[in-house]
Design an enzyme around this catalytic site. Structure first.
Site, short mmCIF file in Angstrom:
data_model
loop_
_atom_site.label_atom_id
_atom_site.label_comp_id
_atom_site.label_asym_id
_atom_site.label_seq_id
_atom_site.Cartn_x
_atom_site.Cartn_y
_atom_site.Cartn_z
N ASP A 204 0.82 -1.21 0.00
CA ASP A 204 0.00 0.00 0.00
C ASP A 204 0.85 1.26 0.00
O ASP A 204 0.33 2.37 0.03
CB ASP A 204 -0.93 -0.01 1.21
CG ASP A 204 -2.06 1.01 1.11
OD1 ASP A 204 -2.56 1.24 -0.01
OD2 ASP A 204 -2.44 1.61 2.15
N SER A 228 -7.00 5.14 -0.14
CA SER A 228 -7.27 3.86 -0.80
C SER A 228 -8.74 3.50 -0.66
O SER A 228 -9.33 3.66 0.41
CB SER A 228 -6.41 2.75 -0.17
OG SER A 228 -5.04 3.08 -0.24
N GLN A 278 -5.14 -1.56 -7.24
CA GLN A 278 -5.78 -0.70 -6.26
C GLN A 278 -6.46 0.48 -6.95
O GLN A 278 -5.91 1.05 -7.90
CB GLN A 278 -4.75 -0.15 -5.26
CG GLN A 278 -5.34 0.73 -4.17
CD GLN A 278 -4.25 1.36 -3.29
OE1 GLN A 278 -3.73 2.42 -3.62
NE2 GLN A 278 -3.90 0.70 -2.19
#
Length: 287
Positions: A204, A228, A278
């Site tokens: 991430d 996110s 993502q």
């Protein structure tokens, strides 16, 4: 001062509350929300606590629902969705203040043989040829607001060395691609589950920034709002987080205040060990 990697390993050692229920703690930070990679990694650990030892995670898919509060623990509730001959499936819900902040579905598989192929690793500079993370940060620390500079300079469990770094202070428009080397800043035990959780944590980092590169903006300005929204990770081969890994990233699309990003993670020898996708919220407030 304690080692940052030891702190991360401790963070991933969840407390057992009841069968299928675990408590995760947060580090002391000044940020207003919990780092998304932490929640992904802790949720994966919670799922693993209910999975037979002969099964390894091959994929996870997650949604971020609400910002995590860094001042209180996170509860992880595991649903043992299915235990099959070859595959085990788990669903995990992360809870704070009585509400879902995050959910994850993960699949685990026994080891099997089958077809193998992969896309080649990009031809990039090796990490030893690049400035260290500390050198990069010290170079611009005095140009940052005090609150950001303090956060920027803190010890980190994962070192990042960008191959094609963006200027945080005066960003220029660039193609929606970036390659970064990353590794744990100290040795990590040879435990496949722990190393997968640490990779989930690191996956991430930097990824959402890729979709802002074509627009010449940086989070340092305070005008860029990003978070996110979802995260998917596929594990192809075992990973060792204290070895250098190349995170090759691209952002095919941005629209509707959302940016879509992809990543391929390779060993320095060129083996593709994981893939990532993502989508994130990306808003720019020019006022």
């Amino acid at each position: 001062m304690t080692d940052a990697v030891e702190d991360l390993i401790s963070l991933l050692d969840l407390e057992v509350i009841e069968q299928n229920l675990f408590r995760g703690h947060n580090p002391e930070v000044t940020w207003q929300r919990v780092f998304g990679g932490q929640v992904i990694a802790q949720a994966l650990v919670a799922a693993y606590r209910t999975v037979p030892d002969d099964r390894i995670c091959h994929s996870l898919h997650a949604y971020f629902i609400r910002p995590g509060d860094p001042h209180i623990p996170i509860l992880y509730e595991v649903d043992r969705a299915r235990d099959g001959r070859s595959f085990t499936t788990r669903r995990v819900v992360a809870i704070q203040h009585g509400k879902q902040i995050f959910n994850l579905a993960a699949s685990f598989q026994i080891q099997e043989d089958g077809f193998e192929h992969q896309i080649d690793m990009p031809d990039v500079a090796m990490p030893e040829a690049l400035p260290t993370d500390r050198e990069r940060r010290e170079k611009i620390a005095d140009k940052l607001p005090e609150a950001i500079a303090t956060h920027f300079a803190r010890p980190r469990p994962i070192e990042i060395r960008p191959v094609n770094p963006q200027d945080f202070i005066n960003p220029q428009k660039a193609e929606p691609f970036q390659d970064v080397w990353m590794r744990a800043t100290s040795p990590v035990p040879d435990d496949i589950r722990l190393n997968q959780a640490m990779l989930a944590y690191a996956s991430d980092m930097t990824l959402l920034d890729t979709c802002s590169r074509p627009h010449g903006v940086s989070w340092v300005s305070g005008k860029l709002q990003s978070a996110s929204l979802d995260h998917a990770l596929w594990f192809h081969h075992p990973v060792k987080m204290d070895d250098w890994l190349l995170y090759a990233q691209d952002a095919p699309s941005a629209q509707g205040a959302r940016g879509f990003n992809r990543g391929s993670i390779y060993t320095r020898e060129g083996k593709l060990i994981a893939s990532v996708a993502q989508e994130g919220l990306v808003r720019y407030h020019d006022d």
